[in-house]
Design an enzyme around this catalytic site. Structure first.
Site, PDB file in Angstrom:
ATOM      1  CE  LYS A  25     -12.797  -2.761   0.163  1.00  0.00           C
ATOM      2  NZ  LYS A  25     -13.763  -3.188   1.592  1.00  0.00           N
TER       3      LYS A  25
ATOM      4  CE  LYS B 109      -6.100  -7.747  -2.019  1.00  0.00           C
ATOM      5  NZ  LYS B 109      -7.001  -7.665  -0.526  1.00  0.00           N
TER       6      LYS B 109
ATOM      7  CE  LYS C 223      -4.239  -1.773   1.561  1.00  0.00           C
ATOM      8  NZ  LYS C 223      -5.464  -1.241   2.319  1.00  0.00           N
TER       9      LYS C 223
HETATM   10  P1  AMP Z   1     -10.866  -5.754   2.931  1.00  0.00           P
HETATM   11  O1  AMP Z   1     -11.958  -5.257   1.813  1.00  0.00           O
HETATM   12  O2  AMP Z   1      -9.281  -5.523   2.558  1.00  0.00           O
HETATM   13  O3  AMP Z   1     -11.263  -4.783   4.334  1.00  0.00           O
HETATM   14  O4  AMP Z   1     -10.873  -7.100   3.166  1.00  0.00           O
HETATM   15  C1  AMP Z   1     -12.157  -7.833   4.045  1.00  0.00           C
HETATM   16  C2  AMP Z   1     -12.095  -9.375   3.903  1.00  0.00           C
HETATM   17  O5  AMP Z   1     -12.066  -9.741   2.513  1.00  0.00           O
HETATM   18  C3  AMP Z   1     -10.695 -10.027   4.430  1.00  0.00           C
HETATM   19  O6  AMP Z   1     -10.952 -11.149   5.080  1.00  0.00           O
HETATM   20  C4  AMP Z   1      -9.983 -10.067   2.968  1.00  0.00           C
HETATM   21  O7  AMP Z   1      -8.988 -11.330   3.288  1.00  0.00           O
HETATM   22  C5  AMP Z   1     -11.285 -10.515   2.226  1.00  0.00           C
HETATM   23  N1  AMP Z   1     -10.786 -10.310   0.632  1.00  0.00           N
HETATM   24  C6  AMP Z   1     -10.759  -9.171   0.010  1.00  0.00           C
HETATM   25  N2  AMP Z   1     -10.198  -9.274  -1.017  1.00  0.00           N
HETATM   26  C7  AMP Z   1     -10.254 -10.604  -1.434  1.00  0.00           C
HETATM   27  C8  AMP Z   1     -10.018 -11.503  -2.332  1.00  0.00           C
HETATM   28  N3  AMP Z   1      -9.880 -10.888  -3.689  1.00  0.00           N
HETATM   29  N4  AMP Z   1     -10.141 -12.898  -2.294  1.00  0.00           N
HETATM   30  C9  AMP Z   1     -10.477 -13.533  -1.013  1.00  0.00           C
HETATM   31  N5  AMP Z   1     -10.793 -12.574  -0.032  1.00  0.00           N
HETATM   32  C10 AMP Z   1     -10.649 -11.166  -0.116  1.00  0.00           C
END
Ligand code: AMP
Ligand code: TRP
Length: 341
Positions: free
Chosen positions: A205, A202, A118
């Site tokens: 968003k 990955k 990041k």
């Molecule tokens: P975040 O949106 O970064 O706060 O992520 C929230 C949750 O979603 C965490 O448990 C991440 O590991 C999961 N997550 C986010 N992006 C992915 C992805 N591309 N594949 C699997 N899990 C994801």
């Protein structure tokens, strides 16, 4: 103090940083729903304090917070069963986070790959909060003495750091077993949903192009278009799982299908063996629409009643604080803070 045994308790969180992807759904939300009826106490947080480690427009942050709790409920989390709340309403998170800033070492933070990704080349200009992010995450988990943390693969390192912080606190203050050693729970075919245009990254968003991700709120036409345009290779679905080795794009689409249909990758490959992408992609899109459309319709309905969403968060925060505050006070006593009773 003697070793304590900790009863199983599940905690996880998602940042309200705008937009929820199929990665969030399959890697996190769907799995939260799956654990809800396991008879264990479950807490699912909207981690707004974490969101502001990078700039968030205040109106957007309010919207994204409500949208995330709407997604939790629409996907099947029941506020009567799981504790659903936002982090900033339970001050014990930030308070324990400060203690952990004083327990964790700079060198530990320097190793965090999410920070490196990041911050990039810009490490001097990012917020101090982004650097301390994993220490607050440790506080989220440990303030509840949570033992299990369902997350996607990308969060494994942060949960491991949480264990290091717990161990150092327990050791420094001579309180073995005070904080549990939480375990990351990373299971199923979709712990790492990849970008549809570049399967080495990955799905996220924050990626540049909307074509690289499926959003939970995309309509049927958009979902079909995005899967149709998803990068693949000339070979179709192989006869066995091994045939997906070295084919990250193909693997990703099959993994997504498996997770959405709650089948093993083996079963999906067996069903579609020999099929081309022209057959597989529309089937995948149809499946994704069947799973996501009812959720996004319900999200939209819930978003019409923001007061109701705020009420869910408020009641969840009260229940969460009832667990967190006594645990924080124990930690304060251990550290040697004077507390007037
Ligand atoms: P975040 O949106 O970064 O706060 O992520 C929230 C949750 O979603 C965490 O448990 C991440 O590991 C999961 N997550 C986010 N992006 C992915 C992805 N591309 N594949 C699997 N899990 C994801
Ligand atoms: N860091 C997690 C992410 O980016 C979000 C998060 C914050 C979290 N606190 C947590 C996840 C506690 C699990 C437990 O996805």
């Amino acid at each position: 103090m003697t070793e304590q045994t900790h009863t199983k308790r599940v905690f996880s969180g998602i940042k309200p940083s705008g937009g929820l992807t199929l990665g969030n759904y399959l890697g996190a939300i769907k799995r939260f729903v799956d654990t809800q009826d396991s008879g264990v106490e479950t807490l699912y947080c909207v981690v707004d304090l974490h969101a502001i480690t990078v700039w968030q427009d205040p109106a957007q942050l309010r919207y994204a917070t409500r949208e995330l709790v709407a997604a939790y409920v629409a996907a099947g989390l029941d506020p009567a069963k799981s504790i659903l709340f936002n982090q900033s309403q339970v001050s014990a998170h930030a308070e324990l986070g400060w203690l952990f800033n004083c327990v964790a070492r700079m060198g530990w933070m320097n190793r965090m790959t999410q920070f490196k990704d990041k911050a990039g080349k810009n490490a001097e200009k990012v917020s101090l909060g982004l650097y301390a992010y994993p220490s607050l995450m440790a506080a989220d988990i440990l303030v509840y003495h949570a033992t299990h943390v369902p997350v996607g693969e990308d969060q494994k390192q942060h949960v491991e750091l949480t264990r290091d912080i717990a161990a150092k606190f327990n050791n420094d203050f001579g309180v073995p077993g005070f904080f549990p050693m939480p375990e990351p729970v990373i299971e199923g075919p979709a712990t790492r949903v990849m970008n549809l245009r570049d399967a080495t990254k990955k799905m996220s968003k924050s990626g540049e192009s909307d074509m690289e991700r499926i959003n939970m709120t995309d309509d049927a036409e958009t979902i079909a278009k995005k899967f149709k345009k998803a990068r693949t290779d000339p070979d179709g679905i192989p006869g066995e799982v091994k045939g997906l080795d070295g084919r990250p794009e193909a693997r990703n689409l099959v993994d997504i299908y498996a997770a959405l249909s709650a089948q093993s990758v083996e079963a999906v490959v067996a069903e579609y063996a020999g099929a081309g992408w022209g057959a597989f992609k529309p089937a995948l899109a149809e499946l994704a629409v069947a799973k996501l459309a009812p959720i996004s319709t319900e999200m939209a309905r819930l978003m019409q009643a923001p007061d109701e969403l705020d009420r869910i968060l408020g009641q969840g925060a009260e229940r969460a604080a009832a667990i967190a505050t006594p645990n924080l006070h124990k930690a304060y006593d251990i550290v040697g803070f004077v507390r007037s009773r």
